[in-house]
Write a protein that holds these residues in place. Sequence first.
Motif, PDB file in Angstrom:
ATOM      1  N   UNK A 141       0.829  -1.197   0.000  1.00 22.37           N
ATOM      2  CA  UNK A 141       0.000   0.000   0.000  1.00 22.37           C
ATOM      3  C   UNK A 141       0.866   1.251   0.000  1.00 22.37           C
ATOM      4  N   UNK A 142       0.446   2.232  -0.776  1.00 17.84           N
ATOM      5  CA  UNK A 142       1.069   3.554  -0.793  1.00 17.84           C
ATOM      6  C   UNK A 142      -0.038   4.555  -0.492  1.00 17.84           C
ATOM      7  N   UNK A 143      -0.246   4.797   0.797  1.00 19.51           N
ATOM      8  CA  UNK A 143      -1.383   5.600   1.210  1.00 19.51           C
ATOM      9  C   UNK A 143      -2.655   4.824   0.959  1.00 19.51           C
ATOM     10  N   UNK A 144      -3.590   5.411   0.210  1.00 18.05           N
ATOM     11  CA  UNK A 144      -4.866   4.751  -0.066  1.00 18.05           C
ATOM     12  C   UNK A 144      -4.817   3.897  -1.320  1.00 18.05           C
ATOM     13  N   UNK A 145      -3.673   3.882  -2.007  1.00 20.03           N
ATOM     14  CA  UNK A 145      -3.554   3.139  -3.251  1.00 20.03           C
ATOM     15  C   UNK A 145      -2.672   1.911  -3.077  1.00 20.03           C
ATOM     16  N   UNK A 146      -2.863   0.939  -3.948  1.00 22.52           N
ATOM     17  CA  UNK A 146      -2.021  -0.242  -3.929  1.00 22.52           C
ATOM     18  C   UNK A 146      -2.797  -1.493  -3.580  1.00 22.52           C
ATOM     19  N   UNK A 147      -2.054  -2.603  -3.446  1.00 23.14           N
ATOM     20  CA  UNK A 147      -2.662  -3.900  -3.156  1.00 23.14           C
ATOM     21  C   UNK A 147      -2.126  -4.451  -1.847  1.00 23.14           C
ATOM     22  N   UNK A 148      -2.961  -5.187  -1.153  1.00 20.41           N
ATOM     23  CA  UNK A 148      -2.574  -5.773   0.130  1.00 20.41           C
ATOM     24  C   UNK A 148      -1.721  -7.014  -0.099  1.00 20.41           C
ATOM     25  N   UNK A 149      -0.506  -7.061   0.448  1.00 17.87           N
ATOM     26  CA  UNK A 149       0.370  -8.213   0.241  1.00 17.87           C
ATOM     27  C   UNK A 149      -0.278  -9.546   0.620  1.00 17.87           C
ATOM     28  N   UNK A 150      -1.079  -9.552   1.674  1.00 19.68           N
ATOM     29  CA  UNK A 150      -1.685 -10.804   2.140  1.00 19.68           C
ATOM     30  C   UNK A 150      -2.676 -11.386   1.141  1.00 19.68           C
ATOM     31  N   UNK A 151      -3.102 -10.587   0.176  1.00 23.12           N
ATOM     32  CA  UNK A 151      -4.131 -11.046  -0.756  1.00 23.12           C
ATOM     33  C   UNK A 151      -3.599 -11.325  -2.154  1.00 23.12           C
ATOM     34  N   UNK A 152      -2.274 -11.251  -2.334  1.00 16.10           N
ATOM     35  CA  UNK A 152      -1.687 -11.591  -3.631  1.00 16.10           C
ATOM     36  C   UNK A 152      -0.952 -12.914  -3.511  1.00 16.10           C
ATOM     37  N   UNK A 153      -0.513 -13.429  -4.639  1.00 13.58           N
ATOM     38  CA  UNK A 153       0.247 -14.670  -4.677  1.00 13.58           C
ATOM     39  C   UNK A 153       1.382 -14.631  -3.656  1.00 13.58           C
ATOM     40  N   UNK A 154       1.505 -15.690  -2.852  1.00 14.36           N
ATOM     41  CA  UNK A 154       2.482 -15.717  -1.757  1.00 14.36           C
ATOM     42  C   UNK A 154       3.898 -15.454  -2.249  1.00 14.36           C
ATOM     43  N   UNK A 155       4.234 -15.887  -3.457  1.00 14.53           N
ATOM     44  CA  UNK A 155       5.584 -15.709  -3.979  1.00 14.53           C
ATOM     45  C   UNK A 155       5.902 -14.249  -4.270  1.00 14.53           C
ATOM     46  N   UNK A 156       4.880 -13.394  -4.337  1.00 11.25           N
ATOM     47  CA  UNK A 156       5.077 -11.989  -4.683  1.00 11.25           C
ATOM     48  C   UNK A 156       5.009 -11.059  -3.478  1.00 11.25           C
ATOM     49  N   UNK A 157       4.672 -11.570  -2.315  1.00 14.54           N
ATOM     50  CA  UNK A 157       4.381 -10.713  -1.166  1.00 14.54           C
ATOM     51  C   UNK A 157       5.584  -9.939  -0.658  1.00 14.54           C
ATOM     52  N   UNK A 158       6.769 -10.479  -0.837  1.00 13.64           N
ATOM     53  CA  UNK A 158       7.966  -9.814  -0.306  1.00 13.64           C
ATOM     54  C   UNK A 158       8.666  -8.987  -1.382  1.00 13.64           C
ATOM     55  N   UNK A 159       8.111  -8.960  -2.581  1.00 17.19           N
ATOM     56  CA  UNK A 159       8.758  -8.232  -3.680  1.00 17.19           C
ATOM     57  C   UNK A 159       8.350  -6.766  -3.649  1.00 17.19           C
ATOM     58  N   UNK A 160       9.329  -5.886  -3.628  1.00 16.17           N
ATOM     59  CA  UNK A 160       9.038  -4.457  -3.696  1.00 16.17           C
ATOM     60  C   UNK A 160       8.493  -4.094  -5.076  1.00 16.17           C
ATOM     61  N   UNK A 161       9.088  -4.697  -6.099  1.00 12.87           N
ATOM     62  CA  UNK A 161       8.663  -4.444  -7.469  1.00 12.87           C
ATOM     63  C   UNK A 161       8.998  -5.676  -8.303  1.00 12.87           C
ATOM     64  N   UNK A 162       8.043  -6.084  -9.139  1.00 15.66           N
ATOM     65  CA  UNK A 162       8.221  -7.327  -9.875  1.00 15.66           C
ATOM     66  C   UNK A 162       7.640  -7.172 -11.275  1.00 15.66           C
ATOM     67  N   UNK A 163       8.304  -7.726 -12.310  1.00 11.98           N
ATOM     68  CA  UNK A 163       7.724  -7.655 -13.654  1.00 11.98           C
ATOM     69  C   UNK A 163       6.329  -8.275 -13.672  1.00 11.98           C
ATOM     70  N   UNK A 164       5.408  -7.598 -14.309  1.00 11.54           N
ATOM     71  CA  UNK A 164       4.024  -8.081 -14.373  1.00 11.54           C
ATOM     72  C   UNK A 164       3.960  -9.416 -15.097  1.00 11.54           C
ATOM     73  N   UNK A 165       3.250 -10.377 -14.500  1.00 11.99           N
ATOM     74  CA  UNK A 165       3.001 -11.638 -15.191  1.00 11.99           C
ATOM     75  C   UNK A 165       1.515 -11.796 -15.532  1.00 11.99           C
ATOM     76  N   UNK A 166       0.701 -10.836 -15.139  1.00 12.80           N
ATOM     77  CA  UNK A 166      -0.720 -10.761 -15.511  1.00 12.80           C
ATOM     78  C   UNK A 166      -1.516 -11.987 -15.091  1.00 12.80           C
ATOM     79  N   UNK A 167      -1.184 -12.534 -13.937  1.00 11.47           N
ATOM     80  CA  UNK A 167      -1.980 -13.639 -13.408  1.00 11.47           C
ATOM     81  C   UNK A 167      -3.410 -13.195 -13.090  1.00 11.47           C
ATOM     82  N   UNK A 168      -3.595 -11.882 -12.959  1.00 11.57           N
ATOM     83  CA  UNK A 168      -4.936 -11.367 -12.635  1.00 11.57           C
ATOM     84  C   UNK A 168      -5.784 -11.098 -13.878  1.00 11.57           C
ATOM     85  N   UNK A 169      -5.185 -11.186 -15.061  1.00 11.26           N
ATOM     86  CA  UNK A 169      -5.915 -10.844 -16.282  1.00 11.26           C
ATOM     87  C   UNK A 169      -6.835 -11.987 -16.705  1.00 11.26           C
ATOM     88  N   UNK A 170      -7.975 -11.620 -17.259  1.00  7.76           N
ATOM     89  CA  UNK A 170      -8.935 -12.630 -17.697  1.00  7.76           C
ATOM     90  C   UNK A 170      -9.616 -12.194 -18.989  1.00  7.76           C
TER      91      UNK A 170
END
Length: 384
Positions: free
Chosen positions: A250-279
């Motif tokens: 989270x960056x203030x009111x924006x961003x995503x909660x680490x606990x609700x994303x893929x566990x492998x990504x939770x500790x990454x400050x910045x990661x290339x998009x793999x679009x697992x959320x795209x449908x």
Amino acid sequence: MREATEEGDYLGSAGRRRLLRAGMGSIAAAAAGGLFGSRVAAAEPLGSSVPEVDKVAIRVVTDSYHHAFERSTKLGSLEIQRFGFAVSTAEPPKRAVQNEWGLAWHIESQRGAESRQVLFDFGYTPETLLNNLALFGIDPSRLDAIALSHGHYDHFGGMVGFLEATRGKLKKDLPFYMGSEECFCTRELNVPGNPGKFGALDREAIKQAGLVVTFAEKPSVLASHGFTTGFIPAEGFEKVLSPTRMSVGMQGALGCEPAKVNAAKRVAMSIPDDFEHEQATVYHVKGRGLVIMTSCGHRGIVNSVRTAVKVSGIDKVHAVLGGFHLAPHPEAYLQQTIEGLKPFNPDFVIPMHCSGEAFIGMAQAQFGPKFVRSSTGTRFIFSA
């Protein structure tokens, strides 16, 4: 969609059981955490009974290209309504179709006497979105749902302005379908020579609009007439390019909660998009087959079609349309893509947005009468 209850509550007994298994901490997070009071629901699972419609009409509200002199026509069962100028017998046009890098669609489906309307993505700017909605006579108060394909600004940039302009006009508890929490992550462009901020979904705007955030992480029913593919596996030859980097947290009111994303990504400050959320969004037209809308297709257009077929159990592909994300790829890769689509034997191939002129030319040459050129304002009507 399950009926919305109090703000911040997951809806339906199945959703509550899922949260209870995860622990009381998850319930608190859902109620008041990253969504800051927005109502949240889990989309209805697709199941074995795939919705079937008599007709689906798809209007291209925002795209990069408009040709005012394209003629309306009919190709077999497909009716193509082109939009030229907003003229009248009283005065010359005062408003013209606007184009931009981005994509937005209006989808209207019919099943018997029952109809549904969905706004799919918002394009890059609210000015273009609102201008074109007005030109095409689309009434936001009649929408039954809103859907977001993925968390890129050229697909949600028009959202805040749209929600402000339609405040008090949208249906109560309008569902807002999206893939997962990763849609909310902040992003930066990862394009050589053009780095920079690429925005994040505005949670407060969603809350103030009274939308019900409806997560469709798995194949899900969309507004009772269509369905979403959920997660699209990256298989075969297709490469998932990363034009953006995703920041977790989270960056203030924006961003995503680490606990609700893929566990492998939770500790990454910045990661290339793999679009697992795209449908992808899909409609099954009676007697015709699947109409598959890919929006950007970062996971691969062939993978997107394959997933739609697999989750629905329906082999017949009537049409594939949308952004195919092929502009950055070399000619050999474009040819692989065409060869990958051919076994599905689609009746119509309609590339848009990020598909690229090179692929469009190749598709026109190799798919022949199955290829259809798109244009902002065009309405594609697929009927039984």
